[in-house]
Design a protein around this motif. Sequence first.
Motif, PDB file in Angstrom:
ATOM      1  N   ALA A  40      -9.219  47.298  11.913  1.00  0.00           N
ATOM      2  CA  ALA A  40      -7.837  47.759  12.012  1.00  0.00           C
ATOM      3  C   ALA A  40      -7.567  48.752  10.896  1.00  0.00           C
ATOM      4  CB  ALA A  40      -6.884  46.585  11.900  1.00  0.00           C
ATOM      5  N   ALA A  41      -6.834  49.805  11.220  1.00  0.00           N
ATOM      6  CA  ALA A  41      -6.500  50.814  10.215  1.00  0.00           C
ATOM      7  C   ALA A  41      -5.228  50.456   9.509  1.00  0.00           C
ATOM      8  CB  ALA A  41      -6.366  52.176  10.867  1.00  0.00           C
ATOM      9  N   GLY A  66      -3.352  57.736  18.408  1.00  0.00           N
ATOM     10  CA  GLY A  66      -2.078  58.194  17.891  1.00  0.00           C
ATOM     11  C   GLY A  66      -1.000  57.724  18.845  1.00  0.00           C
ATOM     12  N   ARG A  67       0.245  57.796  18.432  1.00  0.00           N
ATOM     13  CA  ARG A  67       1.338  57.276  19.259  1.00  0.00           C
ATOM     14  C   ARG A  67       1.797  58.248  20.342  1.00  0.00           C
ATOM     15  NH1 ARG A  67       2.543  55.761  13.979  1.00  0.00           N
ATOM     16  NH2 ARG A  67       3.878  57.565  13.724  1.00  0.00           N
ATOM     17  N   SER A  68       1.501  59.538  20.188  1.00  0.00           N
ATOM     18  CA  SER A  68       1.958  60.556  21.139  1.00  0.00           C
ATOM     19  C   SER A  68       1.034  61.766  21.037  1.00  0.00           C
ATOM     20  CB  SER A  68       3.392  60.984  20.801  1.00  0.00           C
ATOM     21  OG  SER A  68       3.410  61.627  19.529  1.00  0.00           O
ATOM     22  N   LEU A 114      -9.935  60.868  19.201  1.00  0.00           N
ATOM     23  CA  LEU A 114      -8.531  60.551  18.953  1.00  0.00           C
ATOM     24  C   LEU A 114      -7.811  60.541  20.298  1.00  0.00           C
ATOM     25  CD1 LEU A 114      -7.944  62.950  15.930  1.00  0.00           C
ATOM     26  CD2 LEU A 114      -8.339  60.478  15.845  1.00  0.00           C
ATOM     27  N   PHE A 115      -7.160  59.433  20.610  1.00  0.00           N
ATOM     28  CA  PHE A 115      -6.542  59.241  21.915  1.00  0.00           C
ATOM     29  C   PHE A 115      -5.056  58.927  21.814  1.00  0.00           C
ATOM     30  CE2 PHE A 115     -10.889  57.671  22.791  1.00  0.00           C
ATOM     31  CZ  PHE A 115     -11.157  58.280  24.005  1.00  0.00           C
ATOM     32  N   ARG A 116      -4.334  59.237  22.884  1.00  0.00           N
ATOM     33  CA  ARG A 116      -3.047  58.584  23.126  1.00  0.00           C
ATOM     34  C   ARG A 116      -3.406  57.199  23.664  1.00  0.00           C
ATOM     35  NH1 ARG A 116       0.184  59.640  26.899  1.00  0.00           N
ATOM     36  NH2 ARG A 116      -1.250  60.804  28.188  1.00  0.00           N
ATOM     37  N   GLY A 129      -2.399  65.294  17.849  1.00  0.00           N
ATOM     38  CA  GLY A 129      -2.655  66.646  17.376  1.00  0.00           C
ATOM     39  C   GLY A 129      -2.568  66.756  15.860  1.00  0.00           C
ATOM     40  N   ALA A 130      -1.577  66.081  15.272  1.00  0.00           N
ATOM     41  CA  ALA A 130      -1.421  66.110  13.814  1.00  0.00           C
ATOM     42  C   ALA A 130      -2.581  65.396  13.122  1.00  0.00           C
ATOM     43  CB  ALA A 130      -0.093  65.473  13.420  1.00  0.00           C
TER      44      ALA A 130
END
Length: 76
Positions: free
Chosen positions: A75-76, A6-8, A53-55, A13-14
Amino acid sequence: MVIASGRSNRHVGALADHLLQALKESGHAHAKVEGLQAADWVLIDAGDVVVHLFRPEVRSFYDLEKMWGGAPETAA
């Protein structure tokens, strides 16, 4: 095993919340979750599938893909 970024913290979390809701709705309500509060690295163990799931910075630091060298990337 699924590895995604995720970007942040908020985005990670989302993503985790959305995935946990989808798992619950599909009958996998007992998935184990670690790291959701900090949301730097969230681990969701849904039995046959484990999701990381990582930053981006945390993902590059731990470099889990290195352990699975030769596995195809998508790639997603």
